[in-house]
Scaffold this active site. Structure first.
Site, mmCIF file in Angstrom:
data_model
loop_
_atom_site.group_PDB
_atom_site.id
_atom_site.type_symbol
_atom_site.label_atom_id
_atom_site.label_comp_id
_atom_site.label_asym_id
_atom_site.label_seq_id
_atom_site.Cartn_x
_atom_site.Cartn_y
_atom_site.Cartn_z
ATOM 1 N N TYR A 8 3.177 9.768 -11.511
ATOM 2 C CA TYR A 8 2.325 8.897 -10.700
ATOM 3 C C TYR A 8 1.573 7.901 -11.574
ATOM 4 C CZ TYR A 8 -1.311 7.425 -7.427
ATOM 5 O OH TYR A 8 -2.158 6.681 -6.645
ATOM 6 N N ALA A 9 0.964 8.397 -12.653
ATOM 7 C CA ALA A 9 0.192 7.523 -13.541
ATOM 8 C C ALA A 9 1.086 6.444 -14.138
ATOM 9 C CB ALA A 9 -0.462 8.352 -14.648
ATOM 10 N N ALA A 10 2.287 6.823 -14.547
ATOM 11 C CA ALA A 10 3.202 5.854 -15.142
ATOM 12 C C ALA A 10 3.602 4.789 -14.126
ATOM 13 C CB ALA A 10 4.446 6.570 -15.671
ATOM 14 N N SER A 11 3.834 5.201 -12.888
ATOM 15 C CA SER A 11 4.240 4.227 -11.864
ATOM 16 C C SER A 11 3.130 3.221 -11.597
ATOM 17 C CB SER A 11 4.627 4.945 -10.566
ATOM 18 O OG SER A 11 3.485 5.461 -9.892
ATOM 19 N N LYS A 12 1.882 3.676 -11.612
ATOM 20 C CA LYS A 12 0.770 2.767 -11.351
ATOM 21 C C LYS A 12 0.472 1.882 -12.552
ATOM 22 C CE LYS A 12 0.027 3.922 -7.117
ATOM 23 N NZ LYS A 12 0.296 2.968 -6.016
ATOM 24 N N ASN A 35 0.804 -1.216 0.000
ATOM 25 C CA ASN A 35 0.000 0.000 0.000
ATOM 26 C C ASN A 35 0.845 1.278 0.000
ATOM 27 O OD1 ASN A 35 -2.505 1.709 0.685
ATOM 28 N ND2 ASN A 35 -1.172 2.076 2.453
ATOM 29 N N SER A 72 -4.008 2.260 -9.380
ATOM 30 C CA SER A 72 -4.771 3.504 -9.386
ATOM 31 C C SER A 72 -5.572 3.651 -10.670
ATOM 32 C CB SER A 72 -3.843 4.716 -9.246
ATOM 33 O OG SER A 72 -4.549 5.933 -9.426
#
Length: 298
Positions: free
Chosen positions: A153-157, A87, A139
């Site tokens: 952030y989007a790329a990591s998720k 998490n 996400s």
């Protein structure tokens, strides 16, 4: 010290000082399971004492060797870890040209490499016992990455999704489940606490940056998602009870188990599917006409 029975699960949850982790711990304890709650600093945790709860300091960016030592301590508490919940994470906010690859490296260090290190440290114990559940927090943003500044952030998720899908295939023969949770916007504290990156301002982006900052500032505290309800559903899915009882029993499928959370997540995924289906319909014959010609006479 109480010893978990064969029907009680031992959970190790990262990032329990706030957000989903903070809500998940009491949800798990309320079902009678055991929790090893981790955070970078135990002083940030405020859970009531419980014989079913233990606290451990864990910085998921500390490297595999350090993390493995902490997991060894965790295993020694009750002899096993049945459920790992990855998490811990945060949101890096930076326009791509301004933040560059440094912003992505910072983001990936926690959301991707930290998650992988914790997983690699825990999985051998599950593999040895040939059972376990790995829950990875993805996400909605990985499906709809149109918000300026949310690229890292989007790329990591998105990586977390691909990682989870492959992990599920590799662990299937050991009876280890992988659950990918992909929440939309939920009302948790500190979700947007990390400061917006403005150390390399490019004047051409001034208006876009201001609009992006305004989006993040205005959404906080107004999210439609209830994090307590979300974590109750996660516990249902892991334990195969409550709202998830019929689904788990009927599907029993191999591969990653997807758990989108929130209306906005449904809209994002369905919207992306429709868009891609449109591309396939429009370009279908051209797309497949890129292969070697097969000599049918041979």
């Amino acid at each position: 010290m109480e010893t978990p029975t064969s029907t009680e699960r031992v959970w190790l949850i990262t990032g329990t000082s706030s957000g989903f982790g903070k809500r998940l711990v009491p949800s798990v304890l309320a079902r009678g399971d055991y929790v090893i709650a981790t955070a970078r600093s135990l002083s940030t945790l405020g859970f009531p004492p419980s014989t079913h709860l233990r606290l451990l300091t864990l910085d998921i960016t500390s490297g595999l060797q350090s993390i493995s030592q902490t997991i060894t301590e965790a295993i020694a508490i009750w002899g096993r870890i049945d459920v790992l919940v990855n998490n811990a994470g945060y949101g890096e906010k930076a326009l791509i040209e301004e933040g560059g690859s440094d912003a992505f490296r910072r983001q990936f260090e926690t959301n991707v490499f930290g998650l992988i290190d914790v997983t690699v440290a825990v999985v051998p114990y599950m593999r040895e016992r040939r059972e376990g559940v790995v829950v990875n927090m993805g996400s909605r943003t990985s499906w709809m990455a149109e918000t300026p500044g949310g690229g890292p952030y989007a790329a990591s998720k998105a990586v977390v999704r691909s990682f989870s899908e492959t992990l599920a295939i590799e662990l299937a023969s050991f009876s280890i489940r992988v659950v990918l949770v992909e929440p939309a916007a939920f009302r948790t504290e500190q979700i947007f606490a990390h400061p917006y990156f403005t150390d390399n301002p490019i004047s051409a982006y001034d208006a876009l940056r201001a609009r992006s900052q305004s989006i993040y500032e205005n959404i906080d505290g107004k999210q439609r998602g209830d994090p307590v309800k979300a974590m109750e559903l996660v516990v249902d899915v892991v334990r195969g009870e409550g709202k998830a009882r019929r689904r788990v029993k009927e599907e029993g499928k191999e591969g990653v188990e997807y758990l989108p959370l929130g209306r906005e997540c449904v809209e994002a995924i369905s919207g992306k599917f429709k868009r891609l289906e449109g591309v396939l319909e429009e370009w279908g014959e051209v797309i497949v006409d890129t292969e070697f010609q097969v000599d049918v006479k041979a």
